[in-house]
Scaffold this motif. Sequence first.
Motif, PDB file in Angstrom:
ATOM      1  N   THR A 218       0.673  -0.807  -0.043  1.00  0.00           N
ATOM      2  CA  THR A 218       0.057  -0.041   0.500  1.00  0.00           C
ATOM      3  C   THR A 218       1.315   1.012   0.110  1.00  0.00           C
ATOM      4  O   THR A 218       1.945   1.294   0.234  1.00  0.00           O
ATOM      5  CB  THR A 218      -0.377  -0.006   1.618  1.00  0.00           C
ATOM      6  N   GLU A 219      -0.152   2.564  -0.475  1.00  0.00           N
ATOM      7  CA  GLU A 219       0.765   3.933  -0.079  1.00  0.00           C
ATOM      8  C   GLU A 219       1.198   4.066   1.220  1.00  0.00           C
ATOM      9  O   GLU A 219       2.007   4.625   1.683  1.00  0.00           O
ATOM     10  CB  GLU A 219       0.346   4.400  -0.580  1.00  0.00           C
ATOM     11  N   ARG A 222       4.621   2.134   1.757  1.00  0.00           N
ATOM     12  CA  ARG A 222       4.733   2.980   1.053  1.00  0.00           C
ATOM     13  C   ARG A 222       6.386   4.434   1.905  1.00  0.00           C
ATOM     14  O   ARG A 222       7.526   4.131   2.151  1.00  0.00           O
ATOM     15  CB  ARG A 222       5.316   4.054  -0.877  1.00  0.00           C
ATOM     16  N   ASN A 235       7.996   2.274  -6.945  1.00  0.00           N
ATOM     17  CA  ASN A 235       7.036   1.430  -7.317  1.00  0.00           C
ATOM     18  C   ASN A 235       7.296   0.329  -8.666  1.00  0.00           C
ATOM     19  O   ASN A 235       7.234   1.352  -9.189  1.00  0.00           O
ATOM     20  CB  ASN A 235       5.649   1.237  -7.195  1.00  0.00           C
ATOM     21  N   TYR A 237       7.064  -2.948 -11.079  1.00  0.00           N
ATOM     22  CA  TYR A 237       5.353  -3.978 -11.709  1.00  0.00           C
ATOM     23  C   TYR A 237       6.349  -4.622 -12.338  1.00  0.00           C
ATOM     24  O   TYR A 237       6.613  -4.058 -13.434  1.00  0.00           O
ATOM     25  CB  TYR A 237       4.293  -3.159 -12.058  1.00  0.00           C
ATOM     26  N   GLU A 250       7.540   3.475 -11.989  1.00  0.00           N
ATOM     27  CA  GLU A 250       7.057   4.920 -11.494  1.00  0.00           C
ATOM     28  C   GLU A 250       8.231   5.978 -11.853  1.00  0.00           C
ATOM     29  O   GLU A 250      10.122   5.803 -12.232  1.00  0.00           O
ATOM     30  CB  GLU A 250       6.918   4.931 -10.078  1.00  0.00           C
ATOM     31  N   GLN A 254       5.767   9.959  -8.845  1.00  0.00           N
ATOM     32  CA  GLN A 254       5.020   8.930  -7.988  1.00  0.00           C
ATOM     33  C   GLN A 254       3.692   8.338  -8.214  1.00  0.00           C
ATOM     34  O   GLN A 254       2.883   8.482  -6.844  1.00  0.00           O
ATOM     35  CB  GLN A 254       5.497   8.615  -6.436  1.00  0.00           C
ATOM     36  N   SER A 306      -6.286  -3.449 -11.087  1.00  0.00           N
ATOM     37  CA  SER A 306      -5.458  -2.159 -11.428  1.00  0.00           C
ATOM     38  C   SER A 306      -6.417  -1.755 -12.233  1.00  0.00           C
ATOM     39  O   SER A 306      -7.015  -1.514 -12.764  1.00  0.00           O
ATOM     40  CB  SER A 306      -4.085  -2.118 -12.089  1.00  0.00           C
ATOM     41  N   ARG A 324      -1.095   1.339  -8.629  1.00  0.00           N
ATOM     42  CA  ARG A 324      -0.911   0.030  -7.925  1.00  0.00           C
ATOM     43  C   ARG A 324      -0.980  -0.706  -8.085  1.00  0.00           C
ATOM     44  O   ARG A 324      -2.876  -1.136  -8.091  1.00  0.00           O
ATOM     45  CB  ARG A 324      -0.374   0.837  -6.174  1.00  0.00           C
TER      46      ARG A 324
END
Length: 439
Positions: A218-219, A222, A235, A237, A250, A254, A306, A324
């Motif tokens: 999660t944010e 982070r 982040n 992926y 990112e 961000q 997403s 995210r």
Amino acid sequence: MEGEFWNPEMELLSREEIGDLQLKRLREVLERCRRSPFWKEWFREAGFDPEKVSSLADLRALPFMDKETLRGGDPRRFLVVDQEDIVRVHASSGTTGQSTVVFHTARDIETWAELVARCMYMTGVRRYDVFQNMMGYGLFTGGLGFHYGAERIGAMVIPAGSGNSKRQIQLMRDFRTTVVHIIPSYALYLLEVFREMGLDPRRDTDLRMAFIGAEPHTESLRRRLEEAYGIKAYNSYGLSEMNGPGVAFECPFQEGMHVWEDNFLLEVVDPRTLEPVPDGEEGELVFTSLNREGMPLLRYRTHDLSAVYPEPCRCGRAHRRIARIKGRTDDMFIVKGVNIFPMQVERVLLGILGVGSNYRIVLETVESRDEMRVQVEVAGDLWHGEVRELERLRRRIVEELRQEILITPLVELVEPGSLPAGEGKAVRVGGTREHVRGD
Ligand code: ADP
Ligand code: ZN
């Protein structure tokens, strides 16, 4: 800004140019696939004529594929080159079952390294950086994938691999590591180890940046990492079926991860109807590799949830951004008729002061009723404090979780460092209930 683009030609394509390039590359991929027995049969069964493809939407006539498609049978049947041209094999980590295998040619490895270099450079990694790669090496893609990208930039790479926490911290200090690649749940856990060693990462290391990925987070997580380490955390992926890291990343703003659309054709679909969903709406990510020589995959369902950000990014890149990852479609579990994702629980927990570095969701059947128990590690200073304080924290967690997930879970506070912390992807949900998943 000085040199913020690694590959300005690709990174600065306009929407229109991206579309044109995608169509051109898609046709090339289809042309190559046509020669393999597997794809020939796949196309025939779907009544799909690759020669007639004149727009990206024409691809929708093909069925989707997913891990199940890859799992059955010999993985070499997906090759569209001679086996002699393959120089590397990787596999997924096997989070949801048997791992899937992906083959790469020398050119594929080259393309992949370029993509990862592009990601790292975008966030500000340079030749002078010391990059400690704390992801598992070997078949897992997080190790070698980032390794090659970082070397391409010219940073000094420490191929630390995963685990061995005290040594990781020692390496950081000895070589003055500035950038790490790390699994977010492990980064949180590592803070406990710093504390035990009497060290503060802000004061006792030169870290300035981390790439976190490979698992949903999660944010709030982070932000915790950014504060505790005194760094920027980006982040990252990817999935082994689309090389691994380097699919979406990112930028310095961000706000969502740019998908490198010169290499990957992205569709977002409703996981039930499989119909496309409009930008901004949640759905499952589906990718087609547009630039893979050895083993292209067409319309590959990731099962990752997403959404596409509809607005262009302030950084100037037109490559679309994805939000995210909320989790995999099969991460969802049902308690007392309510659908819950582990990330909802994480968001609540990590937003509460006094919550430590780890948590676990336990699903049980108690007297034929579903129960959800959340075990939460408490922050170090609080654990040795007053019982009243702990009880206040526990009640607050129950109340905030109830607001988020609409049922009242049992909450159990546990000692810092007492929950199992793996070196790989965190397993957030466990327990004795038979049907943990939402099916
Ligand atoms: P496995 O599917 O066995 O975990 P991989 O090792 O290829 O195989 O991991 C890819 C998967 O990891 C993705 O499909 C996604 O579910 C998850 N993942 C990777 N990066 C992220 C990220 N930044 N955020 C959330 N999930 C991620
Ligand atoms: Zn951007």
